[in-house]
Scaffold this active site. Structure first.
Site, mmCIF file in Angstrom:
data_model
loop_
_atom_site.group_PDB
_atom_site.id
_atom_site.type_symbol
_atom_site.label_atom_id
_atom_site.label_comp_id
_atom_site.label_asym_id
_atom_site.label_seq_id
_atom_site.Cartn_x
_atom_site.Cartn_y
_atom_site.Cartn_z
ATOM 1 N N CYS A 1 6.988 -9.083 -4.099
ATOM 2 C CA CYS A 1 6.402 -10.303 -3.559
ATOM 3 C C CYS A 1 4.962 -10.423 -4.037
ATOM 4 O O CYS A 1 4.197 -9.485 -3.969
ATOM 5 C CB CYS A 1 6.436 -10.282 -2.029
ATOM 6 S SG CYS A 1 7.731 -11.315 -1.390
ATOM 7 N N CYS B 1 -3.751 -12.805 0.845
ATOM 8 C CA CYS B 1 -3.859 -11.919 2.005
ATOM 9 C C CYS B 1 -5.297 -11.414 2.120
ATOM 10 O O CYS B 1 -5.880 -10.949 1.136
ATOM 11 C CB CYS B 1 -2.913 -10.732 1.853
ATOM 12 S SG CYS B 1 -3.021 -9.597 3.263
ATOM 13 N N CYS C 1 13.192 -12.218 3.329
ATOM 14 C CA CYS C 1 11.833 -11.669 3.379
ATOM 15 C C CYS C 1 10.872 -12.848 3.278
ATOM 16 O O CYS C 1 10.848 -13.545 2.265
ATOM 17 C CB CYS C 1 11.647 -10.700 2.207
ATOM 18 S SG CYS C 1 9.965 -10.057 2.093
ATOM 19 N N CYS D 1 -1.718 -3.728 -3.949
ATOM 20 C CA CYS D 1 -0.806 -4.840 -3.662
ATOM 21 C C CYS D 1 -1.175 -6.105 -4.427
ATOM 22 O O CYS D 1 -2.340 -6.500 -4.471
ATOM 23 C CB CYS D 1 -0.823 -5.123 -2.159
ATOM 24 S SG CYS D 1 0.140 -6.560 -1.691
ATOM 25 N N GLU E 1 6.074 -17.066 -1.938
ATOM 26 C CA GLU E 1 7.349 -16.499 -2.355
ATOM 27 C C GLU E 1 8.222 -16.137 -1.168
ATOM 28 O O GLU E 1 7.722 -15.718 -0.119
ATOM 29 C CB GLU E 1 7.101 -15.218 -3.153
ATOM 30 C CG GLU E 1 6.446 -15.506 -4.466
ATOM 31 C CD GLU E 1 6.205 -14.232 -5.264
ATOM 32 O OE1 GLU E 1 5.277 -14.250 -6.072
ATOM 33 O OE2 GLU E 1 6.927 -13.248 -5.048
ATOM 34 N N CYS F 1 -5.301 -4.832 0.082
ATOM 35 C CA CYS F 1 -4.981 -3.442 -0.258
ATOM 36 C C CYS F 1 -5.057 -3.271 -1.770
ATOM 37 O O CYS F 1 -4.636 -4.160 -2.524
ATOM 38 C CB CYS F 1 -3.586 -3.085 0.236
ATOM 39 S SG CYS F 1 -3.438 -3.284 2.020
HETATM 40 N N1 SAH Z 1 0.958 -7.338 5.016
HETATM 41 C C1 SAH Z 1 2.034 -6.686 5.640
HETATM 42 C C2 SAH Z 1 3.392 -7.186 5.219
HETATM 43 C C3 SAH Z 1 3.614 -7.506 3.780
HETATM 44 S S1 SAH Z 1 3.686 -6.186 2.629
HETATM 45 C C4 SAH Z 1 1.930 -5.176 5.420
HETATM 46 O O1 SAH Z 1 1.121 -4.755 4.615
HETATM 47 O O2 SAH Z 1 2.659 -4.460 6.099
HETATM 48 C C5 SAH Z 1 5.248 -5.392 2.935
HETATM 49 C C6 SAH Z 1 5.273 -3.921 2.564
HETATM 50 O O3 SAH Z 1 5.255 -3.732 1.146
HETATM 51 C C7 SAH Z 1 4.076 -3.160 3.107
HETATM 52 O O4 SAH Z 1 4.491 -1.907 3.611
HETATM 53 C C8 SAH Z 1 3.232 -2.987 1.875
HETATM 54 O O5 SAH Z 1 2.327 -1.940 2.003
HETATM 55 C C9 SAH Z 1 4.279 -2.757 0.816
HETATM 56 N N2 SAH Z 1 3.866 -2.973 -0.562
HETATM 57 C C10 SAH Z 1 2.992 -3.885 -1.047
HETATM 58 N N3 SAH Z 1 2.910 -3.783 -2.387
HETATM 59 C C11 SAH Z 1 3.773 -2.796 -2.754
HETATM 60 C C12 SAH Z 1 4.154 -2.222 -3.986
HETATM 61 N N4 SAH Z 1 3.643 -2.662 -5.121
HETATM 62 N N5 SAH Z 1 5.071 -1.231 -3.988
HETATM 63 C C13 SAH Z 1 5.626 -0.798 -2.825
HETATM 64 N N6 SAH Z 1 5.309 -1.308 -1.636
HETATM 65 C C14 SAH Z 1 4.389 -2.280 -1.590
HETATM 66 FE FE1 SF4 Z 2 -1.885 -7.762 2.552
HETATM 67 FE FE2 SF4 Z 2 -0.519 -6.600 0.595
HETATM 68 FE FE3 SF4 Z 2 -2.062 -5.127 2.185
HETATM 69 FE FE4 SF4 Z 2 0.203 -6.221 3.171
HETATM 70 S S1 SF4 Z 2 0.052 -4.664 1.555
HETATM 71 S S2 SF4 Z 2 -1.820 -6.187 4.118
HETATM 72 S S3 SF4 Z 2 0.259 -8.146 1.984
HETATM 73 S S4 SF4 Z 2 -2.763 -6.753 0.767
#
Ligand code: SAH
Ligand code: SF4
Length: 351
Positions: free
Chosen positions: A332, A112, A105, A119, A92, A116
């Site tokens: 995303c 990934c 973005c 996510c 995406e 997390c």
């Molecule tokens: N992997 C990298 C970059 C991609 S995620 C990282 O984790 O930083 C980009 C941002 O969106 C990160 O700060 C992540 O923690 C946050 N994020 C992911 N899922 C989310 C959600 N459902 N609501 C709010 N922020 C989210």
């Molecule tokens: Fe990976 Fe999502 Fe964690 Fe970023 S927030 S490191 S994209 S699992």
């Protein structure tokens, strides 16, 4: 040999390829202008190249790597694409529209590996790394769509960019290179979950890229509930690496903090976050959680404002991410998931 993605090739190799085929070396500059200045998708569009060279390029290379399978355009001009890659995987990309700037973005991996718990991108783990061309082409698609060069890049799509470092750096050098896309290094933000060796590696490259750390918690124990152990570094090491990044590059770091009700939104959390940000001379970016995983939800608006106010009153520099851009950006991983699992709602955050 199947055609290769031309943007993956170091230019020294492309020069050697031109020479081996009996083509003039100055053609490299023309090819570069078409790819990065005119954002063409096919070699046939490179009308100032001899037909024989265009045919040779078609036989050996692909000019563009992404096939848009779904495009969503919001009323405010923000566009979200689901792109299919040559091997059938999908990623995406979001183009966020604001009157004063266009921000893209971009994703760096399919899935990934960090996984997390909150996510959508990490749900299935890592499928594969994106190649430099696949990263750059997301920016090219956005420039083409707007028919203008975009202003900012945020590496905040799917994937952990610092676990695909070589391809990330190769792509960003094409995105920033004056003879390539020419977007200023200071207009690039790389977001990481806190991969310490990657932060230190980037620091030593001394590019002017802006670094954002996805902090989300103030103790290792609290963070441990959000980020599984295999790619999680101790907070103290992450903060040290941030200082090193700032010392090497002169750039202040941003701390991203996704607010999740009951998990990390207490007054004590705000106080701790303010202290930490002040010590690091960092900016805090608050993101109300976008409800993609049922277990988590954003605090109500009053709580979000109170958290923000508390940080500010304690002397921290803080921004609250705009709801709309945030919804689309943080979402995303959702388009792709819906394709994989049609039972998923289009936008679980809708209310
Ligand atoms: N992997 C990298 C970059 C991609 S995620 C990282 O984790 O930083 C980009 C941002 O969106 C990160 O700060 C992540 O923690 C946050 N994020 C992911 N899922 C989310 C959600 N459902 N609501 C709010 N922020 C989210
Ligand atoms: Fe990976 Fe999502 Fe964690 Fe970023 S927030 S490191 S994209 S699992």
């Amino acid at each position: 040999m199947p055609p290769r993605l031309i943007k993956n090739l170091p230019e020294s190799e492309l020069t050697a390829w031109l020479q081996a085929g009996g083509h003039a070396v100055f053609r490299l500059k023309q090819i570069r202008q078409w790819l990065y200045g005119r954002w063409v998708l096919r070699f046939a569009e490179m009308t100032n190249l001899p037909a024989a060279l265009r045919q040779a390029l078609v036989a050996d290379f692909l000019a563009f790597s992404l096939d848009p399978v779904e495009t969503q355009e919001a009323d405010d001009g923000t566009v979200k694409w689901l792109f299919r890659l040559a091997d059938g995987e999908s990623i995406e990309t979001v183009l966020i529209h604001a009157p004063e700037r266009q921000t893209v973005c971009i994703s760096t991996q399919v899935g990934c590996p960090v996984r997390c718990t909150f996510c959508a991108s990490g749900r299935d783990g890592l499928i594969r790394n994106l190649e430099p061309a696949e990263i750059v082409d997301q920016v090219i698609a956005a420039c083409r769509h707007r028919q203008q060069r975009v202003d900012n890049i945020v590496v905040m799509g799917m994937g952990e960019p610092l676990l695909n470092l070589d391809n990330l750096v190769a792509a960003l050098d094409l995105i920033c290179g004056a003879e390539h896309l020419g977007i200023g290094a200071r207009h690039i933000t790389i977001s990481t979950s806190g991969i310490v060796p990657g932060i230190r590696y980037l620091a030593e490259l001394r590019r002017q890229w802006h670094l954002a750390i996805s902090l989300h918690a103030l103790t290792d124990e609290q963070r441990g509930r959000l980020i599984p152990p295999h790619h999680r570094y101790p907070l103290a090491e992450i903060l040290d690496a941030c200082r090193y990044y700032r010392d090497c590059t002169g750039r202040i770091v941003t701390l991203e903090y996704a607010l999740m009700a009951g998990d990390n939104d207490s007054d004590a959390d705000a106080t701790e976050l303010a202290t930490l940000a002040r010590h690091l001379d960092a900016k805090v970016n608050l993101i109300p959680y976008n409800a993609v995983v049922q277990h988590y939800r954003a605090p109500d608006e009053r709580r979000v404002r109170a958290f923000e106010e508390r940080l500010r009153s304690l002397g921290a520099k803080v921004t609250l991410r705009q709801r709309k851009g945030d919804r689309i950006q943080a979402a995303c991983g959702q388009l792709r998931r819906r394709r994989l699992d049609p039972a998923q709602p289009a936008d679980p955050a809708s209310d």
